[in-house]
Enzyme design. Sequence first.
Site, PDB file in Angstrom:
ATOM      1  N   ASP A 214     -19.146  -3.060  -9.747  1.00  0.00           N
ATOM      2  CA  ASP A 214     -17.916  -3.304  -9.504  1.00  0.00           C
ATOM      3  C   ASP A 214     -17.453  -2.403  -8.487  1.00  0.00           C
ATOM      4  OD1 ASP A 214     -15.444  -4.991 -10.083  1.00  0.00           O
ATOM      5  OD2 ASP A 214     -14.512  -3.114 -10.889  1.00  0.00           O
ATOM      6  N   GLU A 238     -20.543  -4.270  -5.271  1.00  0.00           N
ATOM      7  CA  GLU A 238     -19.200  -5.112  -4.662  1.00  0.00           C
ATOM      8  C   GLU A 238     -18.648  -4.427  -3.606  1.00  0.00           C
ATOM      9  OE1 GLU A 238     -15.043  -7.009  -5.636  1.00  0.00           O
ATOM     10  OE2 GLU A 238     -15.692  -5.166  -6.334  1.00  0.00           O
TER      11      GLU A 238
HETATM   12  C1  ABC Z   1      -4.760  -8.612 -11.518  1.00  0.00           C
HETATM   13  C2  ABC Z   1      -4.096  -9.849 -11.467  1.00  0.00           C
HETATM   14  C3  ABC Z   1      -4.049 -10.380  -9.944  1.00  0.00           C
HETATM   15  C4  ABC Z   1      -3.109  -9.306  -9.228  1.00  0.00           C
HETATM   16  C5  ABC Z   1      -3.719  -7.821  -9.516  1.00  0.00           C
HETATM   17  C6  ABC Z   1      -2.894  -6.819  -8.966  1.00  0.00           C
HETATM   18  O1  ABC Z   1      -3.691  -7.748 -10.945  1.00  0.00           O
HETATM   19  O2  ABC Z   1      -4.903 -11.061 -12.055  1.00  0.00           O
HETATM   20  O3  ABC Z   1      -3.396 -11.430  -9.817  1.00  0.00           O
HETATM   21  O4  ABC Z   1      -3.047  -9.606  -7.805  1.00  0.00           O
HETATM   22  C7  ABC Z   1     -10.016  -7.328 -12.183  1.00  0.00           C
HETATM   23  C8  ABC Z   1      -9.372  -8.667 -12.709  1.00  0.00           C
HETATM   24  C9  ABC Z   1      -8.168  -9.241 -11.980  1.00  0.00           C
HETATM   25  C10 ABC Z   1      -7.057  -8.120 -11.874  1.00  0.00           C
HETATM   26  C11 ABC Z   1      -7.584  -7.070 -11.382  1.00  0.00           C
HETATM   27  C12 ABC Z   1      -6.812  -5.744 -11.575  1.00  0.00           C
HETATM   28  O5  ABC Z   1      -8.804  -6.471 -12.327  1.00  0.00           O
HETATM   29  O6  ABC Z   1     -10.449  -9.606 -12.515  1.00  0.00           O
HETATM   30  O7  ABC Z   1      -7.865 -10.526 -12.291  1.00  0.00           O
HETATM   31  O8  ABC Z   1      -5.954  -8.575 -10.970  1.00  0.00           O
HETATM   32  O9  ABC Z   1      -6.111  -5.364 -12.737  1.00  0.00           O
HETATM   33  C13 ABC Z   1     -13.371  -6.341  -8.407  1.00  0.00           C
HETATM   34  C14 ABC Z   1     -13.716  -7.464  -9.279  1.00  0.00           C
HETATM   35  C15 ABC Z   1     -12.463  -7.898  -9.874  1.00  0.00           C
HETATM   36  C16 ABC Z   1     -11.614  -6.962 -10.863  1.00  0.00           C
HETATM   37  C17 ABC Z   1     -11.682  -5.615  -9.963  1.00  0.00           C
HETATM   38  C18 ABC Z   1     -11.165  -4.526 -10.809  1.00  0.00           C
HETATM   39  C19 ABC Z   1     -12.546  -5.281  -9.041  1.00  0.00           C
HETATM   40  O10 ABC Z   1     -14.444  -8.351  -8.842  1.00  0.00           O
HETATM   41  O11 ABC Z   1     -12.543  -9.064 -10.776  1.00  0.00           O
HETATM   42  O12 ABC Z   1     -10.301  -7.388 -10.928  1.00  0.00           O
HETATM   43  O13 ABC Z   1     -12.257  -4.133 -11.796  1.00  0.00           O
HETATM   44  C20 ABC Z   1     -10.096  -5.295  -4.042  1.00  0.00           C
HETATM   45  C21 ABC Z   1     -11.435  -4.370  -4.603  1.00  0.00           C
HETATM   46  C22 ABC Z   1     -12.295  -5.233  -5.307  1.00  0.00           C
HETATM   47  C23 ABC Z   1     -11.768  -6.004  -6.462  1.00  0.00           C
HETATM   48  C24 ABC Z   1     -10.623  -6.828  -5.853  1.00  0.00           C
HETATM   49  C25 ABC Z   1      -9.838  -7.769  -6.785  1.00  0.00           C
HETATM   50  O14 ABC Z   1      -9.585  -6.249  -5.159  1.00  0.00           O
HETATM   51  O15 ABC Z   1     -11.812  -3.796  -3.419  1.00  0.00           O
HETATM   52  O16 ABC Z   1     -13.436  -4.214  -5.706  1.00  0.00           O
HETATM   53  N1  ABC Z   1     -12.859  -6.814  -7.260  1.00  0.00           N
HETATM   54  C26 ABC Z   1      -9.150  -6.953   0.689  1.00  0.00           C
HETATM   55  C27 ABC Z   1      -9.397  -5.484   0.473  1.00  0.00           C
HETATM   56  C28 ABC Z   1     -10.316  -5.534  -0.793  1.00  0.00           C
HETATM   57  C29 ABC Z   1      -9.881  -6.133  -1.862  1.00  0.00           C
HETATM   58  C30 ABC Z   1      -9.317  -7.685  -1.543  1.00  0.00           C
HETATM   59  C31 ABC Z   1      -8.513  -8.569  -2.685  1.00  0.00           C
HETATM   60  O17 ABC Z   1      -8.717  -7.754  -0.482  1.00  0.00           O
HETATM   61  O18 ABC Z   1     -10.088  -4.958   1.374  1.00  0.00           O
HETATM   62  O19 ABC Z   1     -10.573  -4.305  -0.962  1.00  0.00           O
HETATM   63  O20 ABC Z   1     -10.400  -6.223  -3.228  1.00  0.00           O
HETATM   64  O21 ABC Z   1      -9.154  -9.614  -2.898  1.00  0.00           O
HETATM   65  C32 ABC Z   1     -10.697 -10.370   3.927  1.00  0.00           C
HETATM   66  C33 ABC Z   1      -9.414 -10.510   3.530  1.00  0.00           C
HETATM   67  C34 ABC Z   1      -9.216  -9.178   2.690  1.00  0.00           C
HETATM   68  C35 ABC Z   1     -10.224  -8.854   1.683  1.00  0.00           C
HETATM   69  C36 ABC Z   1     -11.638  -9.082   2.378  1.00  0.00           C
HETATM   70  C37 ABC Z   1     -12.825  -8.911   1.413  1.00  0.00           C
HETATM   71  O22 ABC Z   1     -11.590 -10.248   3.083  1.00  0.00           O
HETATM   72  O23 ABC Z   1      -8.321 -10.819   4.622  1.00  0.00           O
HETATM   73  O24 ABC Z   1      -7.818  -9.202   2.187  1.00  0.00           O
HETATM   74  O25 ABC Z   1     -10.463  -7.787   1.243  1.00  0.00           O
HETATM   75  O26 ABC Z   1     -10.965 -11.983   4.551  1.00  0.00           O
END
Ligand code: ABC
Length: 482
Positions: A214, A238
């Site tokens: 992760d 990831e």
């Molecule tokens: C909770 C709520 C959400 C709320 C958030 C603040 O808190 O459910 O609705 O918005 C876990 C849970 C989530 C939880 C989070 C935070 O924890 O599953 O439900 O969200 O408490 C991994 C896992 C993911 C996990 C975590 C945290 C990490 O797969 O399930 O979440 O342990 C970033 C991270 C990535 C992470 C992801 C959720 O967030 O880098 O590791 N996933 C951009 C950024 C990325 C970012 C992404 C978010 O947005 O560059 O860094 O990922 O979706 C382009 C888009 C960009 C996108 C890229 C990939 O693609 O334009 O936005 O990246 O096209």
Amino acid sequence: RTAAEWRTRTIYQLLTDRFAQTPGQENLQLCSNNENEYEVRHYCGGTFLGIVNKLDYIKDLGFDAIWISPVVKQVEGETRYGVGWHGYWAQELYQINPHFGTADELKNLVKAAHEKDIWVMIDVVPNHMGPQDGKNPRTEEYVKIYNPFNKIEDYHFYCDINNPGDQGNVEYCSLGGNLPLPDLDTENPVVVSELNKWVKWLVKEFDFDGIRIDTAKHIRHSFWDGFTQSSGVFSIGEVADSNPGFVGSYQGHMDSTLGYPLFQKLQPLYTNPGANMYEMRNAINDNRRFFKDTSILGNFLDGHDQPRFNHITQDKVLFRNALTFVMLMDGIPIIYQGSEHDFMGRPTGRDPFNREALWPSSYSQSSPSYKFIANINAFRKVLPGTFFSSLSIEAWINEHIYAFFKDKALIITSNYGGNNLNINLIIQGNGRWPVGEVLINIIRCEEKITIDESHNVPVQIDGEPKVLYPEKDLKGLGICGL
Ligand code: ABC
Ligand code: CA
């Protein structure tokens, strides 16, 4: 298990809490079709025993590996985003999440999977611990609940990730927005060796075959050398980023990464008939330029963090094209639970609604997408090793079509969708097949194509994907009744 061993496998991504409940103790009403944003951020009752009970469902779908959600004990407190049912909010690294079952039940799950030749990839989260809502993270009071990281100096000084272009900000600050996830000080050698020790223990203790790492982009590259080595198994990180140069820079520090750069193209290209397939050519070229080994990238169409493919479009012809591409292009396909029943993550398609419980599907094995996926997986199973070690070669391209050769196969996909079209194409065989050789379409077995007198392949495109393979090489292998 090594990268070379994983290369031929296909992975089914499941969320333990949402996949299956313990037999005899089901409450199938729980979490089925729930569209309440707050409620769906709570436990739905899936367990390790539930997974064991449904291993044949996965096996019949043709998968020989599963990626399961993180298994460690979570912070229990209620927050504005619900609770840690997904597993990414750790409290105790050496205890198993009691909502999913016991340590012994987890061991039995891995054992039962191995007996069916299904490998288990465990999701590990070394970047942070779980959040506690409404409390100051920089206090002894706050950090004392965690194990083993219960000291303030185990954590980075609190700050918010608010500048995605600044790698220092991304690595040293907290994910989670207004509910920050306490970010471990992975520059501190004590924390580093503790994490390495932990992952080694986890993999050994439960006999996992691989790790899905992760938040890989939130810790410095050099951390991963020691961490992945300590795990002793195949690793897929990831790195959630669309820039192939950036994501590719992690390969080597870990075996592989999720195929985010390709994913960025897959959804727009296969859901939108107006998109231009020449972008696929660029994406594949970029991948080859920036990754050391594209044959082990973890390719996906969607997952628990992305919008459901079937939410973006309901055209199943498009879905079948995308599935065909992702399951046969260079890399290890990862298919997200619910895809086999066309789940669409109502109402938004995204987190938290894209994480539906599977039980409303009744685990039907006769739905069209279930059968479609099972068929391609069965085909992959009989292919020779050269299919997986050789890279694809572009065979034909226009704005709508992307076709490629891979070893002895010719795979034709398009984004025309279900529009009853009829286009005739001649794809140059380039001496690949002798005149008169018969190729069979393993997706629609009654379709057979004979190589013409110029060694070319005359095909008729109706919008559906085609997977063509020499009929004689499938004799006796059970595909298309051969
Ligand atoms: C909770 C709520 C959400 C709320 C958030 C603040 O808190 O459910 O609705 O918005 C876990 C849970 C989530 C939880 C989070 C935070 O924890 O599953 O439900 O969200 O408490 C991994 C896992 C993911 C996990 C975590 C945290 C990490 O797969 O399930 O979440 O342990 C970033 C991270 C990535 C992470 C992801 C959720 O967030 O880098 O590791 N996933 C951009 C950024 C990325 C970012 C992404 C978010 O947005 O560059 O860094 O990922 O979706 C382009 C888009 C960009 C996108 C890229 C990939 O693609 O334009 O936005 O990246 O096209
Ligand atoms: Ca970090």
